[in-house]
Scaffold this active site. Sequence first.
Site, PDB file in Angstrom:
ATOM      1  N   GLY A  12       0.465  -1.185   0.060  1.00  0.00           N
ATOM      2  CA  GLY A  12      -0.146  -0.014  -0.337  1.00  0.00           C
ATOM      3  C   GLY A  12       0.841   0.974  -0.387  1.00  0.00           C
ATOM      4  CB  CYS A  13       0.956   3.995   2.281  1.00  0.00           C
ATOM      5  SG  CYS A  13       0.092   4.072   3.032  1.00  0.00           S
ATOM      6  CB  VAL A  14       5.508   0.494   1.341  1.00  0.00           C
ATOM      7  CG1 VAL A  14       7.063   0.284   1.225  1.00  0.00           C
ATOM      8  CG2 VAL A  14       6.143   0.303   3.042  1.00  0.00           C
ATOM      9  CB  THR A  21       6.296   6.092  -0.726  1.00  0.00           C
ATOM     10  OG1 THR A  21       5.379   6.834   0.250  1.00  0.00           O
ATOM     11  CG2 THR A  21       7.262   6.992  -0.666  1.00  0.00           C
TER      12      THR A  21
END
Length: 215
Positions: free
Chosen positions: A151-153, A156
């Site tokens: 998800g967020c990793v 990013t």
Amino acid sequence: MSVTAAQLYRERRIGERQSGIRRPALVVVDFTYGFTDRDSALGCDAGEAVRETARLLDVARELELPRVFTRIQYTAADERVAAPFLEKMPALAQCRAGSRWAEIDERLAPRPDEPVLAKLFASGFFGTNLAAFLAGEGCDGVVVTGATTSGCVRATVVDALQHGYRAVVPERAVADRAAEPHAAALFDIEAKYGQVVTAAEAGRILRASERKAGE
């Protein structure tokens, strides 16, 4: 005999090695209690990843390299802005501003001079000052740790590339809720967006970095 994805990518030169990073920043993505505490609906088995991140944080602090944290947190007004994301993942609404779930895990407690950037969506870049911070620090790349890998990793890392930064992901310093999306995200990152390395190699990248002019 069927061709594996790894073989296919090698044959088509997908997943080549990027140039080295001269001055990295350590970016710790969403290691709040909402993601590191298994009692949370969002929780991961993040113990090893937090420990590896703490070791890398010690190195970055020792060398006075840039460090920055991100966290998801919402006010009632923010929930209206992030409504499409929250419709997909209603459990994110527990990350209320001021709640324990939105606090950085105390094992990684940010120092007063380490920015903690609040975000409403997956990428650490979207709607934050991360790009400005990296530019101001003279960075040309990032070492990204945190949760979740898929998800967020991953988001990013993709945005790091799109902002002109090379990204390194220490495979044991990121965590997810399930093994399959974790592995798929690491494969995807290595193939298209950054480098997946050991924590030891990430430490060497930090130690080999150049200091900012004037430091």
